[in-house]
Design a protein around this motif. Sequence first.
Motif, mmCIF file in Angstrom:
data_model
loop_
_atom_site.group_PDB
_atom_site.id
_atom_site.type_symbol
_atom_site.label_atom_id
_atom_site.label_comp_id
_atom_site.label_asym_id
_atom_site.label_seq_id
_atom_site.Cartn_x
_atom_site.Cartn_y
_atom_site.Cartn_z
ATOM 1 N N PHE A 1 -2.443 9.270 2.065
ATOM 2 C CA PHE A 1 -2.366 10.544 2.777
ATOM 3 C C PHE A 1 -3.030 11.661 1.977
ATOM 4 C CE2 PHE A 1 1.148 10.329 6.204
ATOM 5 C CZ PHE A 1 0.532 9.192 6.714
ATOM 6 N N GLU A 2 -2.869 11.626 0.654
ATOM 7 C CA GLU A 2 -3.470 12.666 -0.173
ATOM 8 C C GLU A 2 -4.995 12.600 -0.097
ATOM 9 O OE1 GLU A 2 -3.464 14.146 -4.864
ATOM 10 O OE2 GLU A 2 -2.260 12.426 -4.210
ATOM 11 N N SER A 3 -5.552 11.372 -0.133
ATOM 12 C CA SER A 3 -7.009 11.218 -0.053
ATOM 13 C C SER A 3 -7.544 11.682 1.296
ATOM 14 C CB SER A 3 -7.375 9.751 -0.296
ATOM 15 O OG SER A 3 -8.748 9.537 -0.081
ATOM 16 N N ILE A 4 -6.854 11.309 2.372
ATOM 17 C CA ILE A 4 -7.316 11.680 3.712
ATOM 18 C C ILE A 4 -7.175 13.182 3.941
ATOM 19 C CG2 ILE A 4 -6.806 11.390 6.167
ATOM 20 C CD1 ILE A 4 -6.069 8.518 5.583
ATOM 21 N N VAL B 1 -0.587 3.619 14.862
ATOM 22 C CA VAL B 1 -0.753 2.252 14.378
ATOM 23 C C VAL B 1 0.548 1.855 13.684
ATOM 24 C CG1 VAL B 1 -1.880 3.124 12.287
ATOM 25 C CG2 VAL B 1 -2.064 0.721 12.883
ATOM 26 N N THR B 2 1.121 0.714 14.078
ATOM 27 C CA THR B 2 2.405 0.255 13.564
ATOM 28 C C THR B 2 2.163 -0.798 12.497
ATOM 29 O OG1 THR B 2 3.455 0.691 15.700
ATOM 30 C CG2 THR B 2 4.641 -0.723 14.153
ATOM 31 N N VAL B 3 2.694 -0.544 11.278
ATOM 32 C CA VAL B 3 2.445 -1.385 10.106
ATOM 33 C C VAL B 3 3.797 -1.836 9.544
ATOM 34 C CG1 VAL B 3 1.216 -1.522 7.903
ATOM 35 C CG2 VAL B 3 0.451 0.087 9.649
ATOM 36 N N PRO B 4 3.934 -3.109 9.129
ATOM 37 C CA PRO B 4 5.213 -3.553 8.551
ATOM 38 C C PRO B 4 5.480 -2.891 7.213
ATOM 39 C CG PRO B 4 3.564 -5.288 8.387
ATOM 40 C CD PRO B 4 2.976 -4.209 9.257
ATOM 41 N N LEU B 5 6.746 -2.540 6.989
ATOM 42 C CA LEU B 5 7.164 -1.955 5.718
ATOM 43 C C LEU B 5 7.389 -3.041 4.674
ATOM 44 C CD1 LEU B 5 9.693 0.739 6.974
ATOM 45 C CD2 LEU B 5 7.674 1.212 5.595
ATOM 46 N N VAL B 6 7.229 -2.676 3.404
ATOM 47 C CA VAL B 6 7.538 -3.591 2.305
ATOM 48 C C VAL B 6 9.054 -3.740 2.226
ATOM 49 C CG1 VAL B 6 7.405 -3.931 -0.179
ATOM 50 C CG2 VAL B 6 5.449 -2.987 1.054
ATOM 51 N N GLN B 7 9.517 -4.990 2.204
ATOM 52 C CA GLN B 7 10.952 -5.244 2.146
ATOM 53 C C GLN B 7 11.437 -5.020 0.720
ATOM 54 O OE1 GLN B 7 12.681 -5.778 4.840
ATOM 55 N NE2 GLN B 7 10.822 -5.815 6.116
ATOM 56 N N GLN B 8 12.388 -4.092 0.545
ATOM 57 C CA GLN B 8 12.894 -3.750 -0.774
ATOM 58 C C GLN B 8 14.182 -4.505 -1.057
ATOM 59 O OE1 GLN B 8 11.116 -1.951 -2.671
ATOM 60 N NE2 GLN B 8 9.656 -1.054 -1.217
ATOM 61 N N SER B 9 14.521 -4.640 -2.359
ATOM 62 C CA SER B 9 15.795 -5.244 -2.756
ATOM 63 C C SER B 9 16.935 -4.303 -2.412
ATOM 64 C CB SER B 9 15.790 -5.555 -4.249
ATOM 65 O OG SER B 9 15.612 -4.360 -4.991
ATOM 66 N N VAL C 1 0.862 -1.186 0.000
ATOM 67 C CA VAL C 1 0.000 0.000 0.000
ATOM 68 C C VAL C 1 0.898 1.237 0.000
ATOM 69 C CG1 VAL C 1 -1.780 1.282 1.222
ATOM 70 C CG2 VAL C 1 -1.794 -1.226 1.276
ATOM 71 N N PRO C 2 0.846 2.091 -1.032
ATOM 72 C CA PRO C 2 1.647 3.333 -1.045
ATOM 73 C C PRO C 2 1.000 4.372 -0.130
ATOM 74 C CG PRO C 2 0.359 3.138 -3.066
ATOM 75 C CD PRO C 2 0.128 1.867 -2.298
ATOM 76 N N SER D 1 -0.412 -4.088 4.040
ATOM 77 C CA SER D 1 -1.661 -4.035 4.783
ATOM 78 C C SER D 1 -2.812 -4.126 3.795
ATOM 79 C CB SER D 1 -1.746 -2.743 5.604
ATOM 80 O OG SER D 1 -2.933 -2.708 6.375
ATOM 81 N N ASP D 2 -4.027 -4.078 4.328
ATOM 82 C CA ASP D 2 -5.229 -3.946 3.513
ATOM 83 C C ASP D 2 -5.521 -2.456 3.369
ATOM 84 O OD1 ASP D 2 -8.217 -3.554 3.121
ATOM 85 O OD2 ASP D 2 -8.085 -5.715 2.870
ATOM 86 N N ALA D 3 -5.483 -1.943 2.141
ATOM 87 C CA ALA D 3 -5.578 -0.497 1.923
ATOM 88 C C ALA D 3 -6.882 0.067 2.479
ATOM 89 C CB ALA D 3 -5.465 -0.185 0.426
#
Length: 510
Positions: free
Chosen positions: A340-343, A479-487, A334-335, A369-371
């Motif tokens: 943030f722009e929508s909210i 709220v703590t959310v896991p980050l996407v693991q990048q290469s 989820v970007p 996460s679930d967007a």
Amino acid sequence: MSNAQGLRDSKAWPLVIQPIWDRLDQAVIITDRALAAPGPVIRYVNGAFTRITGYRADEVIGRSPRMLHCGRTDKPVSAAIMRDLLDGRFARGTLVNRRKDGSEYLCSMVIAPLIGPSGETEHFICVADELKEDRSSSAFQRLYDELERAQTLIEDLERRQTETDSVIARQRCELNALTVRHDATLLQLDQVQERLALRESALDRFSKASNESSTELRASREELRIMGEELRISLKQVEEANAHLAKSNEELQRLRAADAAKLRLLASASHDLRQPVMSMGLFLDVLRHRLGDAERPILGGLLAAHLSIRTLLDGMLDTARLDAGALEPAIEPVPMPVMFESIAGEFAIQAEMRGIRFRVVPCHAEVLSDAQLLERILRNLLANALKYTASGTILLGCRRCRDALGRRCLRIEVWDTGPGIEEANQAAIFEEFRQLDTTSRDRRRGVGLGLAIVSRLARQLDHRIGLRSCPGRGSVFSVTVPLVQQSGGRRSRRRGVRGRRRSTAGNGIQ
């Protein structure tokens, strides 16, 4: 190992400080910086430590401070202290420890990292003191009340577990008994059929001896009648068991149908109500551009009421879907900039109409996460901040952090300048239909579902909800959310971009 030898080996502290520490009434413990299990190693203790715990310096140097823990030591408090130390901050806490003689005492401690010339933490110093158990103090009484409630809950859970095990064992015994009786009945039926066949064969072979054959035949028929009666009784018991099982299945189906009907009713009502609510929002947006400054407070109240109605409808539908088990999250990247722009586009107008400053710190991270559900959590937190903030600022931003397992996470925070929440009430506000009696809250808004929905959605997504608050100064929900693991390559490029952004926007929330 003596105290002086322990400090000399650390190569960090001059021995001239030791006499000062030995004269303190509080216990002083110095450990190395290794926080991973089995924990840090004690390098020095003063005389007050021996007086409080009963352990001599040579008995504890080289061991972990966890040797003082007992069964009543609060694990969440210990975990919170460990998190603060891992973040390089001061740690405070009160734990129940155990002395050398086995007695327990209440210990208040402050732990600070000791920074060396290289800028890295080289040691930790802990100043601890024994708290006398004064049951008249409200803090200690609250601690004991919480302990008694926890023990009551544990006993209730154990009792329920025992009752459940008893019911399951009884049902298993009944099922086993029915199975055994059914198998015995089948075996008896087979035996009767075999004996009947033998009797009929004997009747054919010994037709001349009609009297003996008739007697044996009557005996066989009597046995068959008895066996048939036993079989009838067994079949009746099986039918009763099947009827009881069918009744239980019907009750389960009825409950499931009731849940589905409630969900359909709420979904239909929510759908029918959302159309006029959306129309109301469009009309209010048109009025916002036509009304003058004198009418802005009135329009602000209308916009707040419109937001409250929409939040209430969403909360009712989410509650029904959670109760019915129909809410299944779809975890995907989820970007955060898009969300943030929508909210920000919606809540900036609400805050402006109420005379509140609304600020969003840009975030370019991507989380797992679930967007839709994550956006619902953030909207409920912001709507809650609008309800309780009469003036000042509401801020939405992010911080990068790591969880207890060391995984990279993003902590999304909502800051407000509302009345704040007492520590004793911080757990209660996440209960359904629970609201605090504060003078700044608009009592026409909400019924206490927003934070309850936040808590339940976070558990559904396996996200951690946090709260820090100071009465009179405001609150910070997170709220703590896991980050996407990048290469590796992409991560290095992102690190460069973040470095350039820090030079202009800063890191996190200031």
